[in-house]
Scaffold this motif. Structure first.
Motif, short mmCIF file in Angstrom:
data_model
loop_
_atom_site.label_atom_id
_atom_site.label_comp_id
_atom_site.label_asym_id
_atom_site.label_seq_id
_atom_site.Cartn_x
_atom_site.Cartn_y
_atom_site.Cartn_z
N ALA A 147 0.82 -1.22 0.00
CA ALA A 147 0.00 0.00 0.00
C ALA A 147 0.85 1.27 0.00
O ALA A 147 0.39 2.32 -0.47
N GLU A 148 2.08 1.20 0.52
CA GLU A 148 2.93 2.39 0.59
C GLU A 148 3.62 2.69 -0.74
O GLU A 148 3.66 3.83 -1.19
N THR A 149 4.17 1.68 -1.39
CA THR A 149 4.92 1.90 -2.64
C THR A 149 4.09 1.64 -3.89
O THR A 149 4.45 2.10 -4.97
N GLY A 150 3.00 0.86 -3.74
CA GLY A 150 2.20 0.50 -4.90
C GLY A 150 2.72 -0.69 -5.68
O GLY A 150 2.11 -1.12 -6.65
N GLN A 151 3.86 -1.25 -5.26
CA GLN A 151 4.40 -2.42 -5.96
C GLN A 151 3.41 -3.57 -5.92
O GLN A 151 2.67 -3.75 -4.95
N LEU A 152 3.44 -4.38 -7.00
CA LEU A 152 2.54 -5.51 -7.14
C LEU A 152 3.32 -6.82 -7.18
O LEU A 152 4.43 -6.86 -7.72
N TRP A 153 2.72 -7.87 -6.63
CA TRP A 153 3.25 -9.23 -6.75
C TRP A 153 2.13 -10.13 -7.25
O TRP A 153 1.00 -10.08 -6.72
N ALA A 154 2.41 -10.92 -8.25
CA ALA A 154 1.42 -11.83 -8.83
C ALA A 154 1.91 -13.26 -8.73
O ALA A 154 3.10 -13.54 -8.93
N GLY A 155 1.00 -14.18 -8.41
CA GLY A 155 1.32 -15.59 -8.35
C GLY A 155 0.77 -16.31 -9.56
O GLY A 155 -0.39 -16.12 -9.93
N TYR A 156 1.61 -17.15 -10.19
CA TYR A 156 1.23 -17.81 -11.44
C TYR A 156 1.20 -19.32 -11.27
O TYR A 156 2.18 -19.93 -10.83
N GLU A 157 0.03 -19.90 -11.63
CA GLU A 157 -0.05 -21.34 -11.76
C GLU A 157 0.72 -21.76 -13.02
O GLU A 157 1.26 -20.93 -13.72
N GLN A 158 0.71 -23.05 -13.29
CA GLN A 158 1.44 -23.64 -14.41
C GLN A 158 2.95 -23.55 -14.18
O GLN A 158 3.64 -24.55 -14.17
N SER A 159 3.47 -22.33 -13.98
CA SER A 159 4.92 -22.16 -13.79
C SER A 159 5.31 -22.08 -12.32
O SER A 159 6.50 -22.08 -12.00
N ASN A 160 4.33 -21.99 -11.40
CA ASN A 160 4.60 -21.84 -9.97
C ASN A 160 5.61 -20.72 -9.72
O ASN A 160 6.64 -20.91 -9.05
N ALA A 161 5.29 -19.55 -10.27
CA ALA A 161 6.18 -18.40 -10.18
C ALA A 161 5.52 -17.27 -9.40
O ALA A 161 4.29 -17.17 -9.32
N ILE A 162 6.36 -16.41 -8.83
CA ILE A 162 5.91 -15.15 -8.23
C ILE A 162 6.61 -14.03 -8.99
O ILE A 162 7.83 -14.06 -9.17
N VAL A 163 5.82 -13.08 -9.46
CA VAL A 163 6.35 -11.98 -10.28
C VAL A 163 6.10 -10.66 -9.58
O VAL A 163 4.98 -10.38 -9.12
N ARG A 164 7.12 -9.83 -9.47
CA ARG A 164 7.00 -8.48 -8.91
C ARG A 164 7.05 -7.46 -10.03
O ARG A 164 7.83 -7.60 -10.98
N ALA A 165 6.21 -6.43 -9.91
CA ALA A 165 6.18 -5.35 -10.92
C ALA A 165 5.97 -4.02 -10.23
O ALA A 165 5.56 -3.96 -9.06
N ASP A 166 6.24 -2.94 -10.95
CA ASP A 166 6.03 -1.61 -10.38
C ASP A 166 4.53 -1.30 -10.37
O ASP A 166 3.72 -2.08 -10.88
N PRO A 167 4.12 -0.16 -9.79
CA PRO A 167 2.70 0.14 -9.66
C PRO A 167 1.94 0.18 -10.99
O PRO A 167 0.72 -0.01 -11.01
N GLN A 168 2.62 0.42 -12.09
CA GLN A 168 1.99 0.44 -13.41
C GLN A 168 2.06 -0.91 -14.10
O GLN A 168 1.66 -1.04 -15.28
N GLY A 169 2.54 -1.92 -13.39
CA GLY A 169 2.63 -3.24 -13.99
C GLY A 169 3.79 -3.38 -14.97
O GLY A 169 3.76 -4.22 -15.86
#
Length: 338
Positions: A129-151
């Protein structure tokens, strides 16, 4: 013999469900000016989902755009904004439909042009909530992806602790806690008739290489976790889904409240049932949950469904109010007084 019959029956029902998952609506034609509509449902006489939550509003969301639907994750962007991400790598950004024009926008998440579902199957989403950074979890690849607030500028990691998670039961629910830790839950169970499934508690950002502590998440029988979000008091709400094997399949849901302080290495973590998302409430395949705090008000809890692009499913959006110990009845009396 009875055990064998039960197992064969389950396998046959699963095959039927898999076949029905391909019974999809025709893919929409490319629309250069797609509209997203939020049609309100009448919830005035519906009961409260449970002692911890009150139902304030509900909508059926539709669109003519080919980027629409299959939403499996949801986060609050603050100031009434919400971001839903689909398992097809698309996003829907919108505002609270009950207070203003939702101003929906759709597009491709993480600026990817990839159409292979195995590479875009986002099932969980969380945000700082402070920086706006996003983290997404992906099936199939069992990955976690981090992105900036604009994706943008995505960076991925494939944690070794998730390597053996099933490709269709990967990081289904994930939350970044306010103290910087991360909780990740698999949708899979440890066996056909078990209620426990794997979970991980990362001490810090998994994309930076943090090593997690493994534990077990114990869900109510027949239910699997689909999303999580943290409450202002530090506890988390966990969204669960149950598939009713029928033709066509039907769905019910639950919301649990659980305390991260009770997570122990290798042990079962449990929550308390605070909501049943079942008829007569609007129901569907609920997979996304977000908590929004507006000043000193009780937190708003948003829930969205994944329509799987199927003829018999809908994108349903629920607006709930977390009333905690005060109880949903107190919230209803308060609304009546106004």
């Amino acid at each position: 013999m009875l055990l064998l019959i039960r197992r064969v029956t389950i396998v046959l029902l699963c095959c039927l469900l898999l076949a029905l998952s391909w019974w999809r609506s025709p893919l929409p034609h490319l629309d250069q000016n797609p509209r997203v509509t939020f049609t309100p449902l009448d919830v005035a006489d519906l009961p409260a989902p449970g002692p911890g939550l009150a139902l304030e509003a509900a909508w059926v969301v539709k669109s003519t755009g080919d980027d629409f639907g299959s939403y499996s994750a949801l986060v609050s962007l603050g100031n009434g904004g919400l971001l839903a991400v689909s398992d097809r790598g698309r996003y829907l950004r919108f505002a609270d439909p009950s207070s203003s024009d939702p101003q929906p926008r759709m597009g491709r998440f993480l600026e990817t042009d990839e159409n292979d579902k195995r590479k875009v199957d986002c099932e969980s989403l969380t945000r700082d909530a402070e920086t706006g950074q996003l983290w997404a979890g992906y099936e199939q690849s069992n990955a976690i992806v981090r992105a900036d607030p604009q994706g943008r500028n995505p960076r991925a990691v494939h944690p070794a602790a998730m390597r053996d998670w099933p490709s269709n039961g990967g990081p289904e629910a994930m939350v970044r806690l306010a103290d910087g830790r991360f909780i990740v839950l698999s949708e899979s169970r440890d066996g056909w008739f078990e209620t426990e499934g794997p979970g991980l508690l990362f001490p810090s950002d998994p994309v930076d290489g943090a090593k997690p502590m493994p534990f077990q998440f114990d869900a109510p029988s027949g239910y699997l976790p689909t999303d999580m979000a943290q409450l202002p008091d530090g506890r988390v709400l966990i969204l669960l889904r149950h598939v009713v094997l029928a033709i066509p399949p039907r769905f019910t849901g639950k919301i649990l409240v659980a305390d991260p302080a009770q997570i122990r290495k290798g042990q079962a973590w449990r929550g308390k049932d605070v909501a049943d998302l079942a008829p007569p409430l609007p129901t569907d395949n609920f997979e996304g949950l977000a908590v929004e705090q507006r000043g000193a008000e009780d937190p708003i809890v948003w829930v969205i469904s994944d329509d799987n692009n199927a003829l018999f499913q809908r994108t349903v959006l629920l607006k709930l109010r977390w009333v905690g110990a005060r109880g949903a009845g107190a919230r209803a009396d308060e609304k009546g007084a106004r």
